[in-house]
Design an enzyme around this catalytic site. Structure first.
Site, PDB file in Angstrom:
ATOM      1  N   ASN A 172     -10.087 -32.621 -14.538  1.00  0.00           N
ATOM      2  CA  ASN A 172     -11.499 -32.321 -14.842  1.00  0.00           C
ATOM      3  C   ASN A 172     -11.868 -32.436 -16.322  1.00  0.00           C
ATOM      4  O   ASN A 172     -12.969 -32.848 -16.658  1.00  0.00           O
ATOM      5  CB  ASN A 172     -11.894 -30.955 -14.273  1.00  0.00           C
ATOM      6  CG  ASN A 172     -11.104 -29.818 -14.873  1.00  0.00           C
ATOM      7  OD1 ASN A 172      -9.927 -29.961 -15.175  1.00  0.00           O
ATOM      8  ND2 ASN A 172     -11.738 -28.694 -15.056  1.00  0.00           N
ATOM      9  N   GLY A 248      -3.971 -26.412 -13.052  1.00  0.00           N
ATOM     10  CA  GLY A 248      -4.331 -27.132 -11.830  1.00  0.00           C
ATOM     11  C   GLY A 248      -4.709 -26.134 -10.749  1.00  0.00           C
ATOM     12  O   GLY A 248      -5.073 -24.989 -11.033  1.00  0.00           O
ATOM     13  N   THR A 250      -4.546 -23.573  -7.410  1.00  0.00           N
ATOM     14  CA  THR A 250      -3.723 -22.395  -7.114  1.00  0.00           C
ATOM     15  C   THR A 250      -2.572 -22.737  -6.169  1.00  0.00           C
ATOM     16  O   THR A 250      -1.438 -22.274  -6.369  1.00  0.00           O
ATOM     17  CB  THR A 250      -4.623 -21.285  -6.540  1.00  0.00           C
ATOM     18  OG1 THR A 250      -5.518 -20.875  -7.585  1.00  0.00           O
ATOM     19  CG2 THR A 250      -3.825 -20.083  -6.078  1.00  0.00           C
ATOM     20  N   ALA A 251      -2.818 -23.564  -5.149  1.00  0.00           N
ATOM     21  CA  ALA A 251      -1.744 -23.906  -4.206  1.00  0.00           C
ATOM     22  C   ALA A 251      -0.637 -24.678  -4.937  1.00  0.00           C
ATOM     23  O   ALA A 251       0.556 -24.420  -4.725  1.00  0.00           O
ATOM     24  CB  ALA A 251      -2.302 -24.733  -3.051  1.00  0.00           C
ATOM     25  N   THR A 252      -1.022 -25.602  -5.811  1.00  0.00           N
ATOM     26  CA  THR A 252      -0.010 -26.342  -6.569  1.00  0.00           C
ATOM     27  C   THR A 252       0.739 -25.386  -7.504  1.00  0.00           C
ATOM     28  O   THR A 252       1.962 -25.479  -7.654  1.00  0.00           O
ATOM     29  CB  THR A 252      -0.661 -27.463  -7.420  1.00  0.00           C
ATOM     30  OG1 THR A 252      -1.688 -28.086  -6.671  1.00  0.00           O
ATOM     31  CG2 THR A 252       0.352 -28.485  -7.854  1.00  0.00           C
ATOM     32  N   GLU A 270      -2.365 -21.868 -15.346  1.00  0.00           N
ATOM     33  CA  GLU A 270      -3.835 -21.740 -15.444  1.00  0.00           C
ATOM     34  C   GLU A 270      -4.391 -22.365 -14.172  1.00  0.00           C
ATOM     35  O   GLU A 270      -4.363 -23.583 -14.003  1.00  0.00           O
ATOM     36  CB  GLU A 270      -4.358 -22.493 -16.675  1.00  0.00           C
ATOM     37  CG  GLU A 270      -3.782 -22.018 -18.010  1.00  0.00           C
ATOM     38  CD  GLU A 270      -4.364 -20.695 -18.483  1.00  0.00           C
ATOM     39  OE1 GLU A 270      -5.246 -20.146 -17.785  1.00  0.00           O
ATOM     40  OE2 GLU A 270      -3.928 -20.201 -19.525  1.00  0.00           O
ATOM     41  N   CYS A 304     -13.032 -25.193 -14.324  1.00  0.00           N
ATOM     42  CA  CYS A 304     -12.449 -24.003 -13.689  1.00  0.00           C
ATOM     43  C   CYS A 304     -13.287 -22.761 -13.972  1.00  0.00           C
ATOM     44  O   CYS A 304     -13.260 -21.809 -13.209  1.00  0.00           O
ATOM     45  CB  CYS A 304     -11.029 -23.809 -14.197  1.00  0.00           C
ATOM     46  SG  CYS A 304     -10.942 -23.749 -15.998  1.00  0.00           S
ATOM     47  N   GLU A 483      -3.138 -18.536 -22.716  1.00  0.00           N
ATOM     48  CA  GLU A 483      -2.961 -19.517 -23.783  1.00  0.00           C
ATOM     49  C   GLU A 483      -4.092 -19.318 -24.784  1.00  0.00           C
ATOM     50  O   GLU A 483      -5.003 -18.534 -24.560  1.00  0.00           O
ATOM     51  CB  GLU A 483      -2.927 -20.940 -23.194  1.00  0.00           C
ATOM     52  CG  GLU A 483      -1.687 -21.149 -22.328  1.00  0.00           C
ATOM     53  CD  GLU A 483      -1.480 -22.585 -21.831  1.00  0.00           C
ATOM     54  OE1 GLU A 483      -2.374 -23.428 -21.986  1.00  0.00           O
ATOM     55  OE2 GLU A 483      -0.395 -22.851 -21.272  1.00  0.00           O
TER      56      GLU A 483
END
Ligand code: NAD
Length: 502
Positions: A172, A248, A250-252, A270, A304, A483
């Site tokens: 993104n 990236g 959440t599932a990844t 993140e 995000c 971060e």
């Protein structure tokens, strides 16, 4: 139109779609040399606004990652022992080089991602410049702790580089988010293997070209293109990669965490968000409407931090929603490469279809579409593009799928609330906790509500106002760790305490 051939290695076949801009094929950068995947496999890079092939990148696998990690490991002893000023100077030089090529890089970002070139010129590329400059300054001026023990002993803390870091980024904000990781990682004396999203690899390749041109030591920055479950997974699983910074979905993120945990790697995640915008009746209404619309639809809703769940106090609900719909309608999708366009394409046709599925779910669940909810009709080649109109949905339960799951597109749901308690409850009742914005003129309420929101970041009467020193990151399913500023410097280093008996 020829696009920055100087930034990308040459000797390349041109892209195949007639009329597409000439972009040399992307390559990996491993140990100071540009190369293809060992088995020669490639992936297409598509311009989502016209559904045309721009170029190809290597579809790297474990063998390519292995070579990149070996190069990074070999470069680590010299780079980690280099002077802080040498590393900071390199980052400053990168910032200057990106700034000089702002126009070219913004065009690449726009072609690759579908975002308006005006946005890439105003936000993505300038912020990448700012990230490199900021971390050059931060590492020059960093301090460490000292804990004297009443004359008995003195503790002081050193921060040492960790080793090879894997840096994995989404599509993104491609260069912006990559620079957010590369700059502090290199500043602290680590070497890196970076893997950008396979959907938007062009500016990462350009960054590799810039580092090469500037004479960065071989192996300090390595770039490996490829799919997530192949190249990305191989980076995370590699035993010589001592830390992973991942941004990236959440599932990844869960898969990355599962692979990294048994090796006790340093890990920063993140992840996704479903961020609330809370609008109280005492707000400055016009500003709140403009702010909520920007939070909902900037970058076509693909940030995000976007506020896609808009909670409005009942007395102003109708007025606010009507004005929001007007703002949404004013954002007309158009050619991302036209400097006058403010609202571009989504990143891919597959992503546009995902967004459309959530809108269909909303219809099924009784949602009322106040605007949008369809792909616009655009002329010529743009008719093939992955466009979707800004969409405002009323009448849904705040617990519905569309109102609670991350869509990551130009779709917002609006919900009324009656008091502060209910506003906080609705804001917090999702699995995510990345960011929130709230709009009120009551300062006491601003403090009170901010303190109760389960979010890593809260903006009051603004959105996306960024100070690079502050902690950036989310709670709950939005991630682990922070971060930014000293938080990045700490993540990309190991602290070593030294206790000296006096
Ligand atoms: P994604 O999770 O699909 O991919 C992100 C990166 O991970 C890509 O480079 C991808 O190739 C790689 N990847 C995929 N599978 C992998 C695996 N098994 N192992 C290692 N790497 C793998 O996310 P996306 O669709 O590119 O980006 C959108 C998501 O990113 C949204 O959920 C958005 O909220 C999130 N995001 C979060 C932040 C933040 O700061 N919290 C910022 C931007 C985007």
């Amino acid at each position: 139109m020829t696009v920055v051939p100087s930034l990308v290695p040459s000797a390349t076949p041109r892209s195949k779609t007639p009329g597409a801009p000439a972009i040399p094929r992307g390559q990996n950068l491993i140990g100071g040399g540009f190369c293809d995947a060992r088995d020669g496999a490639t992936l297409p890079v598509i311009d989502p606004a016209r559904d045309r092939l721009l170029t190809t990148i290597p579809a790297s696998g474990a063998a390519d990652v292995d070579a990149a990690v070996a190069a990074a490991r070999d470069a680590f002893p010299a780079w980690s022992a280099s002077a802080t000023a040498e590393r900071a100077d390199l980052l400053d030089a990168v910032a200057d080089a990106i700034e000089r090529r702002l126009g070219e890089l913004a065009l690449l970002e726009s072609l690759d991602n579908g975002k308006p070139v005006s946005l890439a010129r105003a936000v993505d590329i300038p912020r990448a410049v700012a990230n490199f400059r900021f971390f050059a300054g931060a590492v020059r001026h960093q301090q460490t702790a000292c804990h004297p023990m009443d004359g008995d002993a003195l503790n002081y803390t050193l921060r040492r580089p960790v080793g090879v870091f894997g840096l994995i980024t989404p599509w993104n904000l491609p260069l912006y988010l990559l620079s957010w990781k590369v700059a502090p990682a290199l500043a602290m004396g680590n070497t890196v293997v970076a893997k950008p999203s396979e959907l938007t690899p062009l500016t990462a390749t350009a960054l590799a070209g810039i580092l090469q041109e500037l004479g960065a030591p071989a192996g300090v920055f390595n770039l490996v293109h490829g799919r997530g479950h192949e190249a990305g997974q191989a980076i995370v699983e590699h035993p010589d990669v001592r830390g992973v910074s991942f941004t990236g979905g959440t599932a990844t993120g869960a898969r990355v965490a599962a692979a990294a945990a048994p090796m006790f790697k340093k890990l920063s995640l993140e992840l996704g968000g479903k961020n609330p915008t809370l609008v109280f009746a005492d707000c400055e209404l016009d500003e709140a409407v403009r702010g909520a619309a920007r939070a909902g639809f900037a970058n076509q809703g693909q940030i995000c931090l976007c506020g896609s769940r808009i909670l409005v106090e009942r007395p102003i609900y109708r007025r606010f929603v009507d004005a929001l719909v007007e703002e949404a309608r004013a954002r007309t999708p158009g050619d991302p490469q036209d400097p006058a366009t403010g609202f571009g394409a989504l990143v891919s046709a597959a992503h546009r279809d995902k967004v459309a599925r959530y809108v269909a779910l909303a219809r099924r669940d009784g949602g009322v579409l106040l605007c949008g909810g369809r792909a616009p009709e655009l002329p010529g080649e743009l008719a093939r593009g992955a466009f979707y109109e800004p969409t405002v949905i009323d009448g849904l339960s705040p617990a519905s799928e569309t109102a609670t799951e991350e869509i990551f597109g130009p779709v917002v749901t609006v919900h009324p609330f009656d008091d502060e308690r209910e506003a906080v409850r609705l804001a917090n009742c999702v699995r995510y906790g990345l960011a929130a914005s709230l709009w009120t003129r009551d300062l006491a309420r601003a403090h009170r509500v901010s303190a109760q929101l389960a979010s890593g970041m809260v903006w009051v009467n603004t959105w996306l106002l960024r100070d690079l020193r502050v902690p950036f990151g989310g709670m709950k399913d939005s991630g682990v760790g922070r971060e930014g500023g000293r938080f990045s410097l700490e993540f990309f280093s190991e602290s070593r305490n030294i206790c000296i008996k006096l």
